[in-house]
Design an enzyme around this catalytic site. Structure first.
Site, mmCIF file in Angstrom:
data_model
loop_
_atom_site.group_PDB
_atom_site.id
_atom_site.type_symbol
_atom_site.label_atom_id
_atom_site.label_comp_id
_atom_site.label_asym_id
_atom_site.label_seq_id
_atom_site.Cartn_x
_atom_site.Cartn_y
_atom_site.Cartn_z
ATOM 1 C CE LYS A 123 -3.833 -2.040 2.439
ATOM 2 N NZ LYS A 123 -3.163 -3.351 2.980
ATOM 3 C CG ASP A 142 -8.145 1.509 1.865
ATOM 4 O OD1 ASP A 142 -8.712 1.249 0.969
ATOM 5 O OD2 ASP A 142 -7.978 2.667 2.411
#
Length: 216
Positions: A123, A142
């Site tokens: 991420k 996410d």
DNA sequence: AACTCGGGGCA
DNA sequence: TGCCCAGAGTT
């Protein structure tokens, strides 16, 4: 599903949200080094909280060389408010050491190299490429992105890596970064985990979950 | 897959 | 007071 659905989703969300204003937080950082460090600190914290400490942090450690020789105790005092401060202090010092030792003090612009840095996962690597190099090589999945993808029927997967693969096929590469930001904004404000506002959602007409959720 | 690290902001 | 924050590393 019709192949035009992803295009419609993008158009509707783009009309709803202004990505340029929501990214202002990152624009005041001057270089990839600052963006990398700020992004590591932003894990499980808001951008606003990170911005409370970056001025002091970068005044004291303006480049990878200075940060690579910092005492962890000193860094902890500065970034304390961002949470997870012990791990984050250790990680950004170690990351700075890798930048100095392996990359001549520069921040690499590839996901696979960024991911090797301490404190940087998939991420964070995606975020750094997007903001520091104005490019998107992937989509950071996410909880918001995962939840929207499932509710909209864009992916049946549960593993974030496989959700990302599905999304990368559905959307053209040049809007990957925008999709990422739009999904997160929408997931936070409207398509919430707990009580989603399907009645106010611009995507409700093409969302299975909304059809289900608004049945009485 | 589950667990830990964590302070700050907000309704 | 409870819930959330563009997570990562370890077991």
């Amino acid at each position: 599903m019709s192949s035009s659905v992803p295009c419609t989703i993008y158009r509707l969300l783009s009309t709803e949200y202004d990505l340029t204003s929501s990214e202002d937080e990152f624009l005041h950082f001057e270089n990839p080094y600052q963006i990398l460090i700020a992004t590591i600190l932003s894990a499980q914290t808001t951008d606003r909280t990170v911005n409370l400490v970056t001025k002091d942090l970068f005044a004291r450690y303006p480049d990878p060389v200075s940060l690579s020789t910092a005492r962890q105790q000193d860094v902890e005092k500065i970034i304390h408010r961002t949470g997870f401060y012990r791990a984050k202090s250790r990680n950004i010092i170690a990351a700075a050491q890798v930048l100095v030792n392996l990359y001549g003090g520069e921040v690499p612009d590839e996901i696979n190299k960024l991911i090797e840095l301490p404190g940087v996962g998939r991420k964070t690597a995606n975020i750094v490429v997007h903001h520091a190099f104005d490019r998107a090589d992937g989509i950071a999945v996410d909880t918001h992105v995962g939840r929207l993808s499932g509710r909209l029927g864009l992916s049946d997967e549960s593993n974030p890596d496989r959700i990302e693969q599905d999304l990368l096929k559905l959307f053209p590469k040049k809007i990957w970064g925008d999709i990422n930001g739009l999904f997160i904004l929408h997931g936070r404000k409207v398509c919430r985990a707990r009580k989603p506002s399907c009645s106010c959602c611009v995507l409700s007409s093409l969302c299975r979950y909304a059809a289900l959720n608004t049945l009485q």
